[in-house]
Write a protein that holds these residues in place. Sequence first.
Motif, PDB file in Angstrom:
ATOM      1  N   LEU A   1       0.609  -1.199   0.103  1.00 22.73           N
ATOM      2  CA  LEU A   1       0.066   0.098  -0.075  1.00 22.73           C
ATOM      3  C   LEU A   1       0.931   1.185  -0.002  1.00 22.73           C
ATOM      4  O   LEU A   1       0.461   2.386  -0.612  1.00 22.73           O
ATOM      5  N   THR A   2       2.039   1.195   0.545  1.00 23.06           N
ATOM      6  CA  THR A   2       2.898   2.561   0.697  1.00 23.06           C
ATOM      7  C   THR A   2       3.900   2.408  -0.464  1.00 23.06           C
ATOM      8  O   THR A   2       4.619   3.491  -0.669  1.00 23.06           O
ATOM      9  N   LEU A   3       4.301   1.196  -1.073  1.00 26.06           N
ATOM     10  CA  LEU A   3       5.264   1.348  -2.035  1.00 26.06           C
ATOM     11  C   LEU A   3       4.907   1.185  -3.367  1.00 26.06           C
ATOM     12  O   LEU A   3       5.519   1.760  -4.317  1.00 26.06           O
ATOM     13  N   GLY A   4       3.410   0.720  -3.643  1.00 27.04           N
ATOM     14  CA  GLY A   4       2.834   0.807  -4.961  1.00 27.04           C
ATOM     15  C   GLY A   4       3.401  -0.335  -5.867  1.00 27.04           C
ATOM     16  O   GLY A   4       3.185  -0.446  -7.021  1.00 27.04           O
ATOM     17  N   VAL A   5       4.398  -1.234  -5.277  1.00 24.31           N
ATOM     18  CA  VAL A   5       4.876  -2.266  -6.041  1.00 24.31           C
ATOM     19  C   VAL A   5       4.051  -3.313  -6.564  1.00 24.31           C
ATOM     20  O   VAL A   5       2.983  -3.561  -5.934  1.00 24.31           O
ATOM     21  N   ARG A   6       4.437  -4.210  -7.337  1.00 28.01           N
ATOM     22  CA  ARG A   6       3.327  -5.154  -7.845  1.00 28.01           C
ATOM     23  C   ARG A   6       3.976  -6.492  -6.845  1.00 28.01           C
ATOM     24  O   ARG A   6       4.827  -6.596  -6.486  1.00 28.01           O
ATOM     25  N   LYS A   7       2.790  -7.523  -6.724  1.00 24.79           N
ATOM     26  CA  LYS A   7       2.897  -8.276  -5.724  1.00 24.79           C
ATOM     27  C   LYS A   7       4.219  -9.111  -5.644  1.00 24.79           C
ATOM     28  O   LYS A   7       4.876  -9.209  -4.661  1.00 24.79           O
ATOM     29  N   MET A   8       4.531  -9.603  -6.705  1.00 25.66           N
ATOM     30  CA  MET A   8       5.863 -10.679  -6.672  1.00 25.66           C
ATOM     31  C   MET A   8       6.991  -9.820  -6.737  1.00 25.66           C
ATOM     32  O   MET A   8       8.169 -10.318  -6.476  1.00 25.66           O
ATOM     33  N   GLU A   9       6.790  -8.522  -7.193  1.00 27.46           N
ATOM     34  CA  GLU A   9       8.049  -7.710  -6.871  1.00 27.46           C
ATOM     35  C   GLU A   9       8.562  -7.616  -5.440  1.00 27.46           C
ATOM     36  O   GLU A   9       9.952  -7.500  -5.256  1.00 27.46           O
ATOM     37  N   LEU A  10       7.511  -7.695  -4.461  1.00 28.05           N
ATOM     38  CA  LEU A  10       7.951  -7.599  -3.099  1.00 28.05           C
ATOM     39  C   LEU A  10       7.875  -9.072  -2.629  1.00 28.05           C
ATOM     40  O   LEU A  10       8.869  -9.002  -2.001  1.00 28.05           O
ATOM     41  N   LEU A  11       7.186  -9.840  -2.847  1.00 32.54           N
ATOM     42  CA  LEU A  11       7.255 -11.281  -2.212  1.00 32.54           C
ATOM     43  C   LEU A  11       8.476 -12.032  -2.459  1.00 32.54           C
ATOM     44  O   LEU A  11       9.000 -12.774  -1.748  1.00 32.54           O
ATOM     45  N   ALA A  12       8.976 -11.645  -3.689  1.00 27.03           N
ATOM     46  CA  ALA A  12      10.286 -12.440  -4.141  1.00 27.03           C
ATOM     47  C   ALA A  12      11.558 -11.570  -3.866  1.00 27.03           C
ATOM     48  O   ALA A  12      12.578 -12.039  -4.247  1.00 27.03           O
ATOM     49  N   ALA A  13      11.305 -10.511  -3.261  1.00 25.31           N
ATOM     50  CA  ALA A  13      12.633  -9.489  -2.708  1.00 25.31           C
ATOM     51  C   ALA A  13      13.492 -10.066  -2.144  1.00 25.31           C
ATOM     52  O   ALA A  13      13.197 -10.965  -1.041  1.00 25.31           O
ATOM     53  N   ARG A  14      14.821 -10.174  -2.083  1.00 23.06           N
ATOM     54  CA  ARG A  14      16.105 -10.354  -1.302  1.00 23.06           C
ATOM     55  C   ARG A  14      16.557  -9.337  -0.561  1.00 23.06           C
ATOM     56  O   ARG A  14      16.724  -8.139  -0.904  1.00 23.06           O
ATOM     57  N   TRP A  15      17.069  -9.646   0.603  1.00 21.76           N
ATOM     58  CA  TRP A  15      17.684  -8.484   1.377  1.00 21.76           C
ATOM     59  C   TRP A  15      18.937  -7.740   0.748  1.00 21.76           C
ATOM     60  O   TRP A  15      19.162  -6.625   1.138  1.00 21.76           O
ATOM     61  N   THR A  16      19.545  -8.505  -0.091  1.00 15.52           N
ATOM     62  CA  THR A  16      20.565  -7.876  -0.668  1.00 15.52           C
ATOM     63  C   THR A  16      20.253  -6.478  -1.545  1.00 15.52           C
ATOM     64  O   THR A  16      21.073  -6.042  -2.041  1.00 15.52           O
ATOM     65  N   GLU A  17      18.944  -6.514  -1.926  1.00 14.67           N
ATOM     66  CA  GLU A  17      18.467  -5.339  -2.766  1.00 14.67           C
ATOM     67  C   GLU A  17      18.425  -4.216  -2.063  1.00 14.67           C
ATOM     68  O   GLU A  17      17.978  -2.866  -2.589  1.00 14.67           O
ATOM     69  N   PHE A  18      18.515  -4.205  -0.987  1.00 13.17           N
ATOM     70  CA  PHE A  18      17.913  -3.209   0.268  1.00 13.17           C
ATOM     71  C   PHE A  18      19.249  -2.295   0.801  1.00 13.17           C
ATOM     72  O   PHE A  18      20.258  -3.247   1.300  1.00 13.17           O
ATOM     73  N   ASP A  19      19.011  -1.021   0.973  1.00 13.47           N
ATOM     74  CA  ASP A  19      20.155  -0.428   1.592  1.00 13.47           C
ATOM     75  C   ASP A  19      19.378   0.356   2.571  1.00 13.47           C
ATOM     76  O   ASP A  19      18.842   1.446   2.293  1.00 13.47           O
ATOM     77  N   LEU A  20      19.192  -0.147   3.861  1.00  8.65           N
ATOM     78  CA  LEU A  20      18.098   0.452   4.600  1.00  8.65           C
ATOM     79  C   LEU A  20      18.808   1.728   5.372  1.00  8.65           C
ATOM     80  O   LEU A  20      17.935   2.913   5.761  1.00  8.65           O
ATOM     81  N   GLU A  21      19.996   1.864   5.280  1.00  9.33           N
ATOM     82  CA  GLU A  21      20.901   2.946   5.998  1.00  9.33           C
ATOM     83  C   GLU A  21      20.610   4.252   4.879  1.00  9.33           C
ATOM     84  O   GLU A  21      20.368   5.477   5.467  1.00  9.33           O
ATOM     85  N   GLN A  22      20.621   3.739   3.739  1.00  8.72           N
ATOM     86  CA  GLN A  22      20.356   5.055   2.741  1.00  8.72           C
ATOM     87  C   GLN A  22      18.903   5.220   2.352  1.00  8.72           C
ATOM     88  O   GLN A  22      18.263   6.286   1.912  1.00  8.72           O
ATOM     89  N   GLY A  23      18.071   4.323   2.945  1.00  9.68           N
ATOM     90  CA  GLY A  23      16.465   4.233   2.648  1.00  9.68           C
ATOM     91  C   GLY A  23      16.321   4.006   0.954  1.00  9.68           C
ATOM     92  O   GLY A  23      15.397   4.612   0.446  1.00  9.68           O
ATOM     93  N   LEU A  24      16.904   2.842   0.568  1.00 10.37           N
ATOM     94  CA  LEU A  24      16.966   2.830  -0.846  1.00 10.37           C
ATOM     95  C   LEU A  24      16.473   1.248  -1.132  1.00 10.37           C
ATOM     96  O   LEU A  24      17.006   0.322  -0.322  1.00 10.37           O
ATOM     97  N   TRP A  25      15.549   0.941  -1.996  1.00 11.95           N
ATOM     98  CA  TRP A  25      15.541  -0.366  -2.347  1.00 11.95           C
ATOM     99  C   TRP A  25      15.809  -0.577  -4.097  1.00 11.95           C
ATOM    100  O   TRP A  25      15.123   0.235  -4.764  1.00 11.95           O
ATOM    101  N   PHE A  26      16.589  -1.220  -4.437  1.00  8.02           N
ATOM    102  CA  PHE A  26      17.182  -1.410  -5.740  1.00  8.02           C
ATOM    103  C   PHE A  26      16.371  -2.527  -6.287  1.00  8.02           C
ATOM    104  O   PHE A  26      17.117  -3.868  -6.352  1.00  8.02           O
ATOM    105  N   LEU A  27      15.202  -2.445  -7.064  1.00 14.62           N
ATOM    106  CA  LEU A  27      14.575  -3.618  -7.721  1.00 14.62           C
ATOM    107  C   LEU A  27      15.142  -3.845  -8.896  1.00 14.62           C
ATOM    108  O   LEU A  27      15.308  -3.095  -9.913  1.00 14.62           O
TER     109      LEU A  27
END
Length: 394
Positions: free
Chosen positions: A235-261
């Motif tokens: 609801l807050t990212l607006g991504v498609r279902k499987m773009e989120l459910l198949a996401a890996r932690w290596t795609e995220f930089d939580l310190e910078q606040g970014l997700w590299f899909l």
Amino acid sequence: MGQLSDKSIRAIIKSSESGRYADGDGLYLCVRPGGKAYWALRYTMNRKRKLFTIGVYGHFSLSQARVEAGLLRAKIAKDGFDPVAERHRDQLRTIRTTDDLFEDWHKEQSRHLKHPKIPRRKYERDVQPLLGSLRPEAITPRDVRAVIHRITTSKRPTVANDALALMKQLFNHGMKLDLLNSNPAIAFTVKDAGGVERSRDRILELEELNSTFQILHERPDQFTRENYLACALLLTLGVRKMELLAARWTEFDLEQGLWFLPAERSKTEETITIPLAAPIISWLVELEVRSCGSAFVFPRRRTSKRYPHMSPDTLNAALNKLAAQKLFKHFTVHDLRRSFRSLLASVGTAPHIAERCLNHKINGVEGVYDRHDYLQERSDAMEKVAALIAHIVG
């Protein structure tokens, strides 16, 4: 008498020089880089020159290759036997089950499909469990109806229509290969499956979102915390279902606040950087703890060979069970994405920014020339939406 000898063959292989060495009467020793060698017979069929691989040198000695080549030449001359064509027919005979038929169809279709993983997912999820191990020629219309009925009883009308369309294509392919005399799915229409589809326009307004999330929060035994946070993120990212459910932690930089899909999971087949608002980061931090070291943000909950992460059906199935209890008006996971677009508009987001927040492919001249990713503008818009939803999610 042939031109090759055991001694000359050993010298050729030892030299590791690739090439084709004639023994006579169309028999050749073919050497690949590195010294790998095999026997092949060159012959003419319907005025076309063909090369048939007899076998690997080592499994076939020189004398054995000459005998085999002689037998083949006799069959070619007497019976019009075409060994290359027969080998192709033998490969087709390996299609013994519907799984084999699907693999053959999918291999052919992959060249033309933009997203070849989609039909594979549909087949493995809905068709394979009932038909995968059956012989294609043994499948009847009743088997097709069983697949459709299994889907419709789980209240997935769109999926039922997709499965029917897939089965029609699959069994048509079987008819092309002369494996089937008729298509067991041909008589069925969308009326027998999910019905004529209408475009959905379901949007959950803030008041409904508030009451719905409250209900979901109060029933952790029926709607797990992971499901709850997945809905909040959608609801807050607006991504498609499987773009989120198949996401890996290596795609995220939580310190910078970014997700590299990554491009391979993005429907637009382009890598996109998604800004993460503060509430979203806090939910992801909780999910990282809950994932217990898994590579996936949403790990699978049961032992499954199909998915290493949460199943595509999990969220909608959980929502359907609660909606069936009349606890709230039915909605789907994709309705959350549509609601996100409505929320963007409500906080004053410009349309061209909102479309990029949804990772929609921009058509026309603008899509060709405007390659700016509007990261800051998207970040500002998504911060506003997250602030609204954070009060609801809690």
